[in-house]
Design a protein around this motif. Sequence first.
Motif, PDB file in Angstrom:
ATOM      1  N   ALA A 115       0.857  -1.182   0.000  1.00 45.92           N
ATOM      2  CA  ALA A 115       0.000   0.000   0.000  1.00 45.92           C
ATOM      3  C   ALA A 115       0.894   1.233   0.000  1.00 45.92           C
ATOM      4  CB  ALA A 115      -0.891   0.003   1.236  1.00 45.92           C
ATOM      5  N   ALA A 116       0.597   2.169  -0.912  1.00 41.15           N
ATOM      6  CA  ALA A 116       1.295   3.449  -0.967  1.00 41.15           C
ATOM      7  C   ALA A 116       0.257   4.527  -0.705  1.00 41.15           C
ATOM      8  CB  ALA A 116       1.944   3.642  -2.332  1.00 41.15           C
ATOM      9  N   GLY A 117       0.392   5.214   0.422  1.00 42.58           N
ATOM     10  CA  GLY A 117      -0.629   6.174   0.807  1.00 42.58           C
ATOM     11  C   GLY A 117      -0.091   7.554   1.109  1.00 42.58           C
ATOM     12  N   GLU A 118      -0.924   8.534   0.822  1.00 42.29           N
ATOM     13  CA  GLU A 118      -0.669   9.913   1.219  1.00 42.29           C
ATOM     14  C   GLU A 118      -1.868  10.330   2.067  1.00 42.29           C
ATOM     15  OE1 GLU A 118       1.841  10.891  -2.853  1.00 42.29           O
ATOM     16  OE2 GLU A 118      -0.149  11.758  -2.639  1.00 42.29           O
ATOM     17  N   SER A 119      -1.690  10.261   3.379  1.00 39.50           N
ATOM     18  CA  SER A 119      -2.779  10.509   4.345  1.00 39.50           C
ATOM     19  C   SER A 119      -4.010   9.665   4.001  1.00 39.50           C
ATOM     20  CB  SER A 119      -3.143  12.002   4.405  1.00 39.50           C
ATOM     21  OG  SER A 119      -2.057  12.737   4.917  1.00 39.50           O
ATOM     22  N   ALA A 120      -3.775   8.406   3.651  1.00 42.35           N
ATOM     23  CA  ALA A 120      -4.840   7.518   3.170  1.00 42.35           C
ATOM     24  C   ALA A 120      -5.541   6.795   4.317  1.00 42.35           C
ATOM     25  CB  ALA A 120      -4.269   6.481   2.205  1.00 42.35           C
ATOM     26  N   ALA A 121      -6.859   6.908   4.341  1.00 42.70           N
ATOM     27  CA  ALA A 121      -7.697   6.102   5.234  1.00 42.70           C
ATOM     28  C   ALA A 121      -8.425   5.121   4.331  1.00 42.70           C
ATOM     29  CB  ALA A 121      -8.688   6.982   5.980  1.00 42.70           C
ATOM     30  N   PHE A 122      -8.256   3.803   4.599  1.00 41.19           N
ATOM     31  CA  PHE A 122      -8.849   2.820   3.695  1.00 41.19           C
ATOM     32  C   PHE A 122      -9.195   1.530   4.407  1.00 41.19           C
ATOM     33  CE2 PHE A 122      -4.322   1.969   3.549  1.00 41.19           C
ATOM     34  CZ  PHE A 122      -4.217   0.591   3.430  1.00 41.19           C
TER      35      PHE A 122
END
Length: 135
Positions: A115-122
């Motif tokens: 997972a590559a996130g930028e302030s990601a809520a998932f």
Amino acid sequence: CMSHIEDTNGADDPRPVTLTDADIVKKSTSSITSTLVKSRVNGTCTVKVGKLSGVTDVDTLRSDGDDVLTWNASLTSGNLRLCLVKDGKIVAELAVDGNEHSVELTEKGQYLLRAAGESAAFHLNFTTDASVISD
């Protein structure tokens, strides 16, 4: 000290801006996460993340070359890419649209679900007949 990566392209565009393919395939990844809950029940893995910035390994899968990964993922906020990485290359991009999808793992060996996130809520649910190597 790492801090969260801001979502700079707005709520309508879920693609990461700062994180690149090169970041996703690196051997050594770094991330900051708040509220990560991971559970496995009857072969289904559920991952809920309150906020992720950076790249993290969700799981490592070992395939005989005839396995299937089935998933559904939804993004609440921020930017996110879910990818399967094998031998330093992105071999599959996993859709994050709330629908069920599947991909065949046709090559024998180890796959990293990243997972590559930028302030990601998932939220992610997945099942596979490949061997899951938990850390």
